[in-house]
Write a protein that holds these residues in place. Structure first.
Motif, PDB file in Angstrom:
ATOM      1  N   HIS A 407       0.742  -1.277  -0.219  1.00 38.55           N
ATOM      2  CA  HIS A 407       0.376  -0.101   0.137  1.00 38.55           C
ATOM      3  C   HIS A 407       0.272   0.877   0.237  1.00 38.55           C
ATOM      4  O   HIS A 407       1.475   1.459   0.523  1.00 38.55           O
ATOM      5  CB  HIS A 407      -1.327  -0.021   1.350  1.00 38.55           C
ATOM      6  N   PRO A 408       0.712   2.574  -0.442  1.00 36.53           N
ATOM      7  CA  PRO A 408       1.240   3.603  -0.075  1.00 36.53           C
ATOM      8  C   PRO A 408       1.005   4.041   1.052  1.00 36.53           C
ATOM      9  O   PRO A 408      -0.025   3.764   1.705  1.00 36.53           O
ATOM     10  CB  PRO A 408       0.201   4.220  -1.435  1.00 36.53           C
ATOM     11  N   PRO A 409       2.268   4.626   1.408  1.00 41.97           N
ATOM     12  CA  PRO A 409       2.274   4.897   2.754  1.00 41.97           C
ATOM     13  C   PRO A 409       0.781   6.334   2.644  1.00 41.97           C
ATOM     14  O   PRO A 409       0.316   6.083   4.293  1.00 41.97           O
ATOM     15  CB  PRO A 409       3.360   5.717   2.910  1.00 41.97           C
ATOM     16  N   TRP A 410       0.222   6.889   1.881  1.00 45.42           N
ATOM     17  CA  TRP A 410      -0.753   7.424   2.159  1.00 45.42           C
ATOM     18  C   TRP A 410      -2.714   6.835   2.763  1.00 45.42           C
ATOM     19  O   TRP A 410      -3.180   7.216   2.883  1.00 45.42           O
ATOM     20  CB  TRP A 410      -1.231   8.846   1.263  1.00 45.42           C
ATOM     21  N   THR A 411      -2.270   5.711   1.799  1.00 51.03           N
ATOM     22  CA  THR A 411      -3.773   4.307   1.936  1.00 51.03           C
ATOM     23  C   THR A 411      -3.378   3.665   3.199  1.00 51.03           C
ATOM     24  O   THR A 411      -3.732   2.859   3.905  1.00 51.03           O
ATOM     25  CB  THR A 411      -3.509   3.928   0.787  1.00 51.03           C
ATOM     26  N   ALA A 412      -1.656   3.418   3.835  1.00 55.49           N
ATOM     27  CA  ALA A 412      -1.484   2.041   4.254  1.00 55.49           C
ATOM     28  C   ALA A 412      -2.533   1.513   5.842  1.00 55.49           C
ATOM     29  O   ALA A 412      -1.965   2.845   6.173  1.00 55.49           O
ATOM     30  CB  ALA A 412      -0.504   1.962   4.714  1.00 55.49           C
ATOM     31  N   PRO A 413      -2.777   0.839   6.187  1.00 52.38           N
ATOM     32  CA  PRO A 413      -3.457   0.199   6.800  1.00 52.38           C
ATOM     33  C   PRO A 413      -2.757  -0.200   7.955  1.00 52.38           C
ATOM     34  O   PRO A 413      -1.318  -0.101   7.498  1.00 52.38           O
ATOM     35  CB  PRO A 413      -4.898  -1.165   6.910  1.00 52.38           C
ATOM     36  N   GLY A 414      -2.725  -0.368   9.553  1.00 51.29           N
ATOM     37  CA  GLY A 414      -2.097  -0.751  10.394  1.00 51.29           C
ATOM     38  C   GLY A 414      -1.237  -1.749   9.921  1.00 51.29           C
ATOM     39  O   GLY A 414       0.187  -2.016  10.295  1.00 51.29           O
ATOM     40  N   ASP A 415      -1.904  -3.078   9.325  1.00 53.31           N
ATOM     41  CA  ASP A 415      -1.229  -4.247   9.106  1.00 53.31           C
ATOM     42  C   ASP A 415      -0.304  -4.109   7.370  1.00 53.31           C
ATOM     43  O   ASP A 415       0.210  -4.940   6.859  1.00 53.31           O
ATOM     44  CB  ASP A 415      -2.363  -5.699   8.795  1.00 53.31           C
ATOM     45  N   GLY A 416      -0.307  -3.367   6.721  1.00 55.34           N
ATOM     46  CA  GLY A 416      -0.028  -2.707   5.689  1.00 55.34           C
ATOM     47  C   GLY A 416       1.250  -2.271   5.671  1.00 55.34           C
ATOM     48  O   GLY A 416       1.876  -2.073   4.370  1.00 55.34           O
ATOM     49  N   ALA A 435       4.744  -9.192  -6.243  1.00 59.42           N
ATOM     50  CA  ALA A 435       4.438  -8.650  -5.494  1.00 59.42           C
ATOM     51  C   ALA A 435       2.851  -9.645  -5.452  1.00 59.42           C
ATOM     52  O   ALA A 435       2.068  -9.399  -4.217  1.00 59.42           O
ATOM     53  CB  ALA A 435       4.201  -7.381  -5.406  1.00 59.42           C
ATOM     54  N   SER A 436       2.461  -9.606  -6.589  1.00 63.91           N
ATOM     55  CA  SER A 436       1.306 -10.038  -6.010  1.00 63.91           C
ATOM     56  C   SER A 436       1.380 -11.892  -5.802  1.00 63.91           C
ATOM     57  O   SER A 436       0.146 -12.069  -4.782  1.00 63.91           O
ATOM     58  CB  SER A 436       0.267 -10.393  -7.592  1.00 63.91           C
ATOM     59  N   LYS A 437       2.259 -12.797  -6.084  1.00 66.11           N
ATOM     60  CA  LYS A 437       2.147 -13.670  -5.867  1.00 66.11           C
ATOM     61  C   LYS A 437       2.713 -13.755  -3.488  1.00 66.11           C
ATOM     62  O   LYS A 437       2.544 -14.537  -3.132  1.00 66.11           O
ATOM     63  CB  LYS A 437       3.255 -14.499  -5.799  1.00 66.11           C
ATOM     64  N   TYR A 438       3.366 -12.570  -3.820  1.00 67.63           N
ATOM     65  CA  TYR A 438       3.588 -12.550  -2.447  1.00 67.63           C
ATOM     66  C   TYR A 438       2.812 -12.475  -1.792  1.00 67.63           C
ATOM     67  O   TYR A 438       2.736 -12.847  -0.340  1.00 67.63           O
ATOM     68  CB  TYR A 438       4.771 -11.565  -2.098  1.00 67.63           C
ATOM     69  N   PHE A 439       2.196 -11.003  -1.588  1.00 62.87           N
ATOM     70  CA  PHE A 439       1.217 -10.284  -0.841  1.00 62.87           C
ATOM     71  C   PHE A 439      -0.224 -11.010  -1.485  1.00 62.87           C
ATOM     72  O   PHE A 439      -0.977 -10.706  -0.817  1.00 62.87           O
ATOM     73  CB  PHE A 439       0.905  -9.341  -1.285  1.00 62.87           C
ATOM     74  N   GLY A 440      -0.495 -11.753  -2.091  1.00 63.32           N
ATOM     75  CA  GLY A 440      -2.035 -12.360  -1.892  1.00 63.32           C
ATOM     76  C   GLY A 440      -3.042 -11.636  -3.246  1.00 63.32           C
ATOM     77  O   GLY A 440      -4.068 -11.936  -2.717  1.00 63.32           O
ATOM     78  N   TYR A 441      -2.165 -10.492  -3.963  1.00 64.63           N
ATOM     79  CA  TYR A 441      -3.635  -9.536  -4.777  1.00 64.63           C
ATOM     80  C   TYR A 441      -3.153  -9.533  -5.960  1.00 64.63           C
ATOM     81  O   TYR A 441      -1.429 -10.054  -6.160  1.00 64.63           O
ATOM     82  CB  TYR A 441      -3.954  -8.561  -4.006  1.00 64.63           C
ATOM     83  N   LYS A 442      -3.617  -9.280  -6.586  1.00 68.06           N
ATOM     84  CA  LYS A 442      -3.344  -8.676  -8.111  1.00 68.06           C
ATOM     85  C   LYS A 442      -2.996  -7.283  -8.172  1.00 68.06           C
ATOM     86  O   LYS A 442      -3.725  -6.239  -8.432  1.00 68.06           O
ATOM     87  CB  LYS A 442      -4.175  -9.602  -9.050  1.00 68.06           C
ATOM     88  N   TYR A 443      -1.879  -7.373  -8.241  1.00 68.49           N
ATOM     89  CA  TYR A 443      -1.390  -5.716  -8.437  1.00 68.49           C
ATOM     90  C   TYR A 443      -1.338  -5.528  -9.361  1.00 68.49           C
ATOM     91  O   TYR A 443      -0.581  -5.988 -10.757  1.00 68.49           O
ATOM     92  CB  TYR A 443      -0.306  -5.083  -8.180  1.00 68.49           C
ATOM     93  N   ASN A 444      -1.208  -4.108 -10.443  1.00 73.48           N
ATOM     94  CA  ASN A 444      -1.170  -3.721 -12.373  1.00 73.48           C
ATOM     95  C   ASN A 444      -1.117  -2.239 -11.956  1.00 73.48           C
ATOM     96  O   ASN A 444      -0.209  -1.804 -12.742  1.00 73.48           O
ATOM     97  CB  ASN A 444      -2.781  -2.910 -12.219  1.00 73.48           C
ATOM     98  N   PHE A 445      -0.312  -1.869 -10.556  1.00 70.43           N
ATOM     99  CA  PHE A 445       0.356  -0.783 -11.127  1.00 70.43           C
ATOM    100  C   PHE A 445       1.472  -0.105  -9.776  1.00 70.43           C
ATOM    101  O   PHE A 445       1.224  -1.325  -8.960  1.00 70.43           O
ATOM    102  CB  PHE A 445       0.161   1.189 -10.436  1.00 70.43           C
ATOM    103  N   VAL A 446       2.462  -0.259 -10.103  1.00 64.38           N
ATOM    104  CA  VAL A 446       3.962   0.164  -9.494  1.00 64.38           C
ATOM    105  C   VAL A 446       3.965   1.452  -9.241  1.00 64.38           C
ATOM    106  O   VAL A 446       3.969   2.758  -9.891  1.00 64.38           O
ATOM    107  CB  VAL A 446       4.818  -0.331  -9.850  1.00 64.38           C
ATOM    108  N   LEU A 447       4.483   2.159  -8.106  1.00 64.08           N
ATOM    109  CA  LEU A 447       4.067   3.745  -7.507  1.00 64.08           C
ATOM    110  C   LEU A 447       5.647   3.762  -7.456  1.00 64.08           C
ATOM    111  O   LEU A 447       6.177   3.406  -6.409  1.00 64.08           O
ATOM    112  CB  LEU A 447       3.034   4.463  -6.887  1.00 64.08           C
ATOM    113  N   ASN A 448       6.350   5.195  -7.383  1.00 64.88           N
ATOM    114  CA  ASN A 448       7.172   5.431  -6.436  1.00 64.88           C
ATOM    115  C   ASN A 448       7.563   6.497  -5.075  1.00 64.88           C
ATOM    116  O   ASN A 448       5.649   6.829  -5.111  1.00 64.88           O
ATOM    117  CB  ASN A 448       8.016   6.252  -7.203  1.00 64.88           C
TER     118      ASN A 448
END
Length: 471
Positions: A407-416, A435-448
């Protein structure tokens, strides 16, 4: 009024200048005293001063005689001294700010010249050098045995005046008050007197870029190469302020950047990205290869920070691309790890130019002193050069690590907020799959870290944080 001043000067000045208290004082100071004295007559038997009283006048005997006596508790009197022409009394009480130590009585009809306390203190305050001379004379010529006990107080008064004067002179130099500074120095202020930090008027005038004050101080014999307690010279202060005209003036008269802070200042200017100060320091003799406690040079810092313009300036002034810091890294390696393509190209050109110099036999054998001579490289230098070349040729294949967060730092929950470290793959697709395999979600974008989308893994620097999104 003007005629009265002229008469006072002609009548009283000669008497004033013969008094021991005013010996070696300037003619202007003597004239000022002469204009303010008033004559007074006393009859035999009169008491002019009484022991223990507060005194606000100083007297010079013009003619006649008086005596000083000490009155004991029981009323008995002890003879201290006889006062005749050119003798003085009241000066100890006024200048040392103590009660009158002796009673003064008239023996024969006498004429005295008196000056009030406030007038003489004001004149001494304006004519600083003469004020110090008066206090020195008080210690030197007084026959008062009790004055020995006051010696430390008088010395303290002198030092206090000098500190106050130094502050006034430095303030005038800092504020650019040329006329005030001139009047202070004309009155006896020392143009080389330093303050508590060792800063002279020249330091402060150079720091602020006051050209006229710098010129005036030079005329008055100010030291151009004096260092303050931080190791700063006036030229170094002018360079820090980028005052071009003052720099030229000081260099013309032999100013140097000999301060112990000069090399540190170069590193600070690089870290601040201040190319103007960097160039000014190098223009005025700072070693471009100065190294800190980690053996890092300015070029190491500029390369690791990706400062293209400053790297170009440092190379222009002969910065060493092969300098090795305490971790065994060179500026070239720093640029490969942290720099942009533009910076890498600049360093690549620098390496190639060094290579040509080392491999050109004509340059190795030059003996003419008028031509730059490049020393033949040692085995270590050649090895370092080959290492640099291999880095430049294969920099696309260098392994870089990044930390992926779900999660980006501006939206990250406590466990993210926990991420995973991995090698940067060749493509963004590979990074998203990992990232999808590691975290268990299908990710589509990478941000700096700034929220910008990364579309090419070449844009990910070593040890950078990246954030994946599945929306």
């Amino acid at each position: 009024m003007y005629k009265h001043v002229q008469v006072s000067q002609s009548l009283y000045t000669s008497t004033v200048e013969r008094a021991l208290l005013f010996r070696n004082c300037s003619a202007e100071f003597i004239n000022q005293i002469g204009m303010r004295v008033r004559e007074e007559f006393f009859l035999p038997g009169e008491t002019v001063m009484e022991q223990g009283n507060a005194i606000d006048q100083i007297y010079i005997v013009s003619y006649g005689s008086l005596v000083e006596v000490f009155v004991n508790i029981d009323g008995s009197e002890e003879f201290i001294s006889k006062l005749e022409a050119e003798s003085m009394f009241g000066e100890v009480a006024v200048l040392c700010r103590i009660p009158q130590p002796y009673t003064v009585r008239v023996v024969d009809l006498c004429k005295v010249l008196r000056i009030d306390k406030q007038s003489i203190l004001n004149i001494m305050h304006i004519y600083f050098a003469d004020g110090r001379q008066v206090l020195d004379n008080l210690l030197k010529f007084s026959k008062d045995a009790k004055l020995n006990k006051l010696e430390s107080d008088i010395v303290f008064m002198i030092s206090e005046q000098e500190v106050e004067l130094s502050l006034k002179v430095n303030n005038a130099a800092y504020q650019g008050k040329t006329s005030h500074l001139k009047s202070l120095i004309k009155s006896g202020a020392d143009p080389n007197r330093a303050d508590y930090d060792g800063r002279t008027p020249m330091h402060l005038a150079a720091l602020r870029g006051h050209e006229d004050i710098v010129q005036f101080l030079l005329q008055e014999g100010a030291d151009v190469d004096v260092e303050d307690r931080f190791g700063n010279t006036p030229l170094l202060e002018a360079v820090k302020g980028c005052h071009t005209t003052v720099i030229k003036i000081l260099r013309t008269v032999g100013g140097h950047l000999t301060g112990k802070n000069a090399g540190c200042l170069l590193h600070q200017a690089v870290l601040a990205g201040n190319s103007e100060v960097v160039r000014a320091l190098l223009d005025n003799g700072i070693d471009p290869n100065y190294s800190d406690h980690n053996r890092q040079t300015a070029l190491h810092i500029a390369a690791s920070e990706g400062l293209v313009m400053i790297v170009q300036i440092l190379l222009e002034y002969g910065a060493d691309i092969h300098a090795i810091d305490r971790w065994g890294k060179t500026p070239v390696q720093e640029s490969i790890q942290f720099g942009s393509n533009a910076l890498k190209n600049i360093m690549k050109d620098a390496v190639m130019q060094t290579s040509k110099r080392l491999e050109t036999p004509e340059l190795q054998n030059v003996e003419d002193e008028s031509t730059p001579v490049y020393e033949k490289s040692t085995a270590d230098e050649k090895q370092e050069l080959e290492t640099c070349k291999s880095f430049l040729v294969n920099d696309e294949q260098m392994k870089r690590r990044c930390t992926i967060f779900p999660h980006p730092p501006w939206t990250a929950p406590g466990d993210g907020k926990r991420g995973v470290v991995t090698w940067v793959p060749d493509t963004v697709g590979e990074l998203l799959d990992f990232a999808s395999k590691y975290f268990g979600y299908k990710y589509n974008f990478v941000l700096n870290p700034n929220g910008g989308e990364i579309i090419c893994t070449d844009h990910i620097r070593d040890s950078e944080r990246v954030y994946v999104l599945y929306e």
